[in-house]
Design a protein around this motif. Structure first.
Motif, short mmCIF file in Angstrom:
data_model
loop_
_atom_site.label_atom_id
_atom_site.label_comp_id
_atom_site.label_asym_id
_atom_site.label_seq_id
_atom_site.Cartn_x
_atom_site.Cartn_y
_atom_site.Cartn_z
N UNK A 1 -5.90 14.27 -20.45
CA UNK A 1 -6.38 15.41 -21.26
C UNK A 1 -5.21 16.23 -21.79
N UNK A 2 -4.16 16.37 -20.98
CA UNK A 2 -2.99 17.14 -21.41
C UNK A 2 -2.29 16.46 -22.58
N UNK A 3 -2.21 15.12 -22.53
CA UNK A 3 -1.61 14.39 -23.65
C UNK A 3 -2.45 14.53 -24.91
N UNK A 4 -3.76 14.49 -24.75
CA UNK A 4 -4.64 14.64 -25.90
C UNK A 4 -4.51 16.03 -26.51
N UNK A 5 -4.45 17.04 -25.66
CA UNK A 5 -4.32 18.40 -26.16
C UNK A 5 -3.01 18.58 -26.92
N UNK A 6 -1.92 18.00 -26.38
CA UNK A 6 -0.63 18.09 -27.07
C UNK A 6 -0.68 17.38 -28.41
N UNK A 7 -1.33 16.22 -28.45
CA UNK A 7 -1.44 15.48 -29.70
C UNK A 7 -2.26 16.25 -30.73
N UNK A 8 -3.34 16.85 -30.29
CA UNK A 8 -4.21 17.58 -31.21
C UNK A 8 -3.55 18.85 -31.76
N UNK A 9 -2.56 19.36 -31.04
CA UNK A 9 -1.87 20.58 -31.50
C UNK A 9 -0.55 20.27 -32.20
N UNK A 10 -0.35 18.99 -32.55
CA UNK A 10 0.95 18.57 -33.08
C UNK A 10 1.06 18.68 -34.59
N UNK A 11 -0.03 18.98 -35.25
CA UNK A 11 0.00 19.09 -36.71
C UNK A 11 -0.91 18.11 -37.42
N UNK A 12 -1.47 17.15 -36.68
CA UNK A 12 -2.42 16.21 -37.28
C UNK A 12 -3.82 16.83 -37.25
N UNK A 13 -4.74 16.20 -37.95
CA UNK A 13 -6.14 16.59 -37.85
C UNK A 13 -6.61 16.28 -36.43
#
Length: 318
Positions: free
Chosen positions: A292-304
């Motif tokens: 979940x932490x990896x997903x949250x980081x990915x979602x806040x990285x600038x992509x949709x």
């Protein structure tokens, strides 16, 4: 027409593109990822595997090897891989199929005929055929013939690639692909070389090429990016933000999905059969919280954020 070295044909796959798919794994890869789940796909040559649970220790195989590559040890059959030519004579002689060859030659026509048997499953699920590896572009001429044959048969096509190939190869293949599954493991080039055996400059430039082509194809091809989450390597907050930051620079709408694939042990037994000590043999699965932490980081990285997905088993929180 060129033939190809096919490792395995895996049916009813749900992880290699849309719908139910038949995935064709090919031999040969330019990368040497330390976590590779298909180590038997790396070499571009046929390889011999010994399956201990089938072996009755009769020694028949030893006498059939003209190169002296086989012997009997305390724990069973010992393979001298430097001497083994992968001819398969020992495997043919084995009465219990304890020896098998990884890799068989097939023509493009024969492969298309074989996978077309699954057309009913494809039509009902929106699936098709995925060419994977190893690295499919390493057998580019063969893959082109296969893709043309699949298209002529009306089958959905997908290419699974690490992106380390000539740009001209991808440009030739893209018009024949409905989906491109593109691996982006990490952005730091030095770390990529350390963990994967090669830098990633060509990989990232080729991804820009693919993304631009996808936008220009008016939706004819979909681009799915996949990142393996490897503890101690790719599964870091910094890497998630770096990969996402790079994807955000690609043409808007070019990436349909960004799949984060949790580490697993499915390749562990293959390393045993190859006689290789796997670095990740005792690595535990990720926890759901870590995923979940990896997903949250990915979602806040600038992509949709909507394109980010996760897959894979997790272990119970300790």
């Amino acid at each position: 027409m060129k033939d190809g070295l096919v490792l395995e044909i895996q049916r009813m796959s749900t992880e290699d593109g849309p719908g139910l798919r038949t995935t064709v794994f090919l031999k040969g890869c330019p990368l040497r990822c330390s976590w590779c789940h298909n180590p038997e796909s790396i070499s571009p040559q046929p390889e011999l595997q010994w399956i201990p649970v089938r072996c009755i220790e009769c020694g028949t195989c030893v006498g059939f090897c003209s190169r002296g590559a086989l012997s009997r040890g305390v724990e069973g059959v010992v393979i001298d891989r430097g001497a083994c030519a992968g001819c398969g004579a020992c495997a043919d002689a084995c009465p219990t199929n304890a020896l098998e060859i990884w890799g068989r030659r097939m023509t493009a026509q024969a492969l298309v005929r074989e996978v077309a048997k699954d057309a009913a499953y494809f039509s009902r699920s929106g699936g098709g055929v995925t060419l994977s590896g190893g690295e499919a572009t390493a057998q580019s001429e063969f893959c082109m013939d296969v893709l043309r044959g699949l298209r002529a048969s009306g089958l959905n096509t997908a290419l699974d690639t690490c992106g380390l190939c000539r740009p001209e190869t991808l440009q030739a293949m893209l018009p024949l692909c409905d989906v491109v599954l593109y691996d982006v493991k990490m952005i730091d080039s030095n770390l990529h070389r350390q963990f994967c055996g090669a830098s990633n400059e060509v990989i990232l430039e080729n991804l820009r090429l693919v993304a631009s082509a996808v936008v220009g194809s008016a939706g004819a091809t979909s681009l799915w990016v996949r990142t393996p989450l490897i503890p101690g390597a790719t599964a870091t907050i910094d890497n998630m933000k770096a990969v996402g930051g790079f994807l955000a620079t690609l043409p808007p709408g070019s990436v349909s999905r960004w799949d984060l694939c949790a580490f697993n042990h499915l390749g562990r037994d293959k390393y045993v059969r190859l006689g290789i000590d796997w670095l990740y043999r005792d690595m535990p699965l990720m926890t759901a919280a870590e995923l979940d932490a990896m997903k949250a980081a990915a979602q806040s990285s600038g992509v949709d954020p909507a394109i980010v997905r996760t897959s894979g088993a997790t272990r119970l929180q300790e």
